[in-house]
Design a protein around this motif. Sequence first.
Motif, PDB file in Angstrom:
ATOM      1  N   ALA A 146      82.282  33.031  54.267  1.00 30.85           N
ATOM      2  CA  ALA A 146      82.885  31.768  53.839  1.00 30.85           C
ATOM      3  C   ALA A 146      82.526  31.407  52.399  1.00 30.85           C
ATOM      4  O   ALA A 146      82.996  30.391  51.882  1.00 30.85           O
ATOM      5  N   GLY A 147      81.674  32.207  51.770  1.00 32.56           N
ATOM      6  CA  GLY A 147      81.278  31.928  50.397  1.00 32.56           C
ATOM      7  C   GLY A 147      80.171  30.896  50.263  1.00 32.56           C
ATOM      8  O   GLY A 147      79.874  30.432  49.164  1.00 32.56           O
ATOM      9  N   GLU A 148      79.526  30.544  51.361  1.00 26.73           N
ATOM     10  CA  GLU A 148      78.407  29.597  51.307  1.00 26.73           C
ATOM     11  C   GLU A 148      77.122  30.280  50.847  1.00 26.73           C
ATOM     12  O   GLU A 148      76.258  29.642  50.256  1.00 26.73           O
ATOM     13  N   PHE A 149      76.978  31.547  51.183  1.00 25.74           N
ATOM     14  CA  PHE A 149      75.786  32.310  50.845  1.00 25.74           C
ATOM     15  C   PHE A 149      76.182  33.519  50.000  1.00 25.74           C
ATOM     16  O   PHE A 149      77.319  33.980  50.061  1.00 25.74           O
ATOM     17  N   LYS A 150      75.210  34.049  49.261  1.00 25.08           N
ATOM     18  CA  LYS A 150      75.457  35.250  48.460  1.00 25.08           C
ATOM     19  C   LYS A 150      75.932  36.377  49.359  1.00 25.08           C
ATOM     20  O   LYS A 150      75.391  36.594  50.435  1.00 25.08           O
ATOM     21  N   LYS A 151      76.901  37.109  48.884  1.00 26.71           N
ATOM     22  CA  LYS A 151      77.488  38.185  49.693  1.00 26.71           C
ATOM     23  C   LYS A 151      76.679  39.478  49.659  1.00 26.71           C
ATOM     24  O   LYS A 151      76.877  40.352  50.490  1.00 26.71           O
ATOM     25  N   ASP A 152      75.760  39.596  48.702  1.00 24.86           N
ATOM     26  CA  ASP A 152      75.026  40.857  48.564  1.00 24.86           C
ATOM     27  C   ASP A 152      73.740  40.884  49.403  1.00 24.86           C
ATOM     28  O   ASP A 152      72.895  41.748  49.219  1.00 24.86           O
ATOM     29  N   LEU A 153      73.590  39.965  50.328  1.00 21.34           N
ATOM     30  CA  LEU A 153      72.408  39.924  51.190  1.00 21.34           C
ATOM     31  C   LEU A 153      72.698  40.622  52.511  1.00 21.34           C
ATOM     32  O   LEU A 153      73.841  40.763  52.915  1.00 21.34           O
ATOM     33  N   ARG A 154      71.645  41.021  53.183  1.00 24.33           N
ATOM     34  CA  ARG A 154      71.792  41.601  54.521  1.00 24.33           C
ATOM     35  C   ARG A 154      71.461  40.515  55.537  1.00 24.33           C
ATOM     36  O   ARG A 154      70.314  40.075  55.643  1.00 24.33           O
ATOM     37  N   ALA A 155      72.461  40.117  56.290  1.00 28.74           N
ATOM     38  CA  ALA A 155      72.276  39.040  57.270  1.00 28.74           C
ATOM     39  C   ALA A 155      71.229  39.410  58.319  1.00 28.74           C
ATOM     40  O   ALA A 155      70.469  38.539  58.764  1.00 28.74           O
ATOM     41  N   ASP A 156      71.163  40.671  58.712  1.00 28.15           N
ATOM     42  CA  ASP A 156      70.192  41.072  59.726  1.00 28.15           C
ATOM     43  C   ASP A 156      68.761  40.884  59.217  1.00 28.15           C
ATOM     44  O   ASP A 156      67.923  40.254  59.875  1.00 28.15           O
ATOM     45  N   MET A 157      68.476  41.383  58.017  1.00 22.99           N
ATOM     46  CA  MET A 157      67.123  41.261  57.458  1.00 22.99           C
ATOM     47  C   MET A 157      66.772  39.805  57.161  1.00 22.99           C
ATOM     48  O   MET A 157      65.654  39.360  57.416  1.00 22.99           O
ATOM     49  N   LEU A 158      67.733  39.077  56.645  1.00 18.11           N
ATOM     50  CA  LEU A 158      67.495  37.668  56.322  1.00 18.11           C
ATOM     51  C   LEU A 158      67.228  36.849  57.588  1.00 18.11           C
ATOM     52  O   LEU A 158      66.395  35.946  57.583  1.00 18.11           O
ATOM     53  N   SER A 159      67.887  37.210  58.682  1.00 17.86           N
ATOM     54  CA  SER A 159      67.657  36.481  59.939  1.00 17.86           C
ATOM     55  C   SER A 159      66.211  36.645  60.398  1.00 17.86           C
ATOM     56  O   SER A 159      65.591  35.698  60.892  1.00 17.86           O
ATOM     57  N   TYR A 160      65.661  37.848  60.227  1.00 18.53           N
ATOM     58  CA  TYR A 160      64.257  38.068  60.589  1.00 18.53           C
ATOM     59  C   TYR A 160      63.317  37.301  59.649  1.00 18.53           C
ATOM     60  O   TYR A 160      62.275  36.803  60.071  1.00 18.53           O
ATOM     61  N   ALA A 161      63.683  37.203  58.387  1.00 18.82           N
ATOM     62  CA  ALA A 161      62.867  36.445  57.428  1.00 18.82           C
ATOM     63  C   ALA A 161      62.845  34.966  57.796  1.00 18.82           C
ATOM     64  O   ALA A 161      61.792  34.323  57.766  1.00 18.82           O
TER      65      ALA A 161
END
Length: 192
Positions: free
Chosen positions: A135-150
């Motif tokens: 949706a363009g709310e967050f940077k697209k170059d991130l990994r959602a899986d890794m960020l979810s664990y963070a």
Amino acid sequence: MKEKMMDTIIELFGKKGFQATSIQDIVEANGVTKGTFYYYFKNKEDVLVHIHQSFIDHLLDGQEKIMTNEDLSNSKKLYQIVELLISNIRTNGHSALVFFQEMRHLSEEKTAIILPKRQQFQENIQKVLGEGMEAGEFKKDLRADMLSYAVLGMANWSYFWYEPDGEVDEKSLTDLYMRLIFKGIEEDTHDD
């Protein structure tokens, strides 16, 4: 009676640990007989499963309400999920410690019941992050899986040190975490 016993058991497991707490400790702390204990539970592992299921089911229910609220952006959903975890420390702090520290004492069969629920909570955060990226709310170059664990690591570690009645309230801690997550910790040092 069962809920009163559970409160005492959670406190005992939190202080002494699962293995160091005997059924005798449980019945003495509750002022009941072993027969009363066995009326409600098969054994100590049965109690541990009950604690794990109650804890994660409560969080999943709260998370589901947040995720299905169509009025919320993905940023607000992520904020509210972190807020759910932080505010849960006040009401379920002892259960959380048992949840995080004592899962290793569950049999494979019982772990197979609890683990998918824990994974579902993480996957739901990953979904919010992924949808926020699309949706363009967050940077697209991130990994959602890794960020979810963070996100989970940051919030869940709070169960070990955060004092809800201390000088920082739940909202302030949530705001701090979300500033770190949304903005990052580095200052923009670009010279124009």
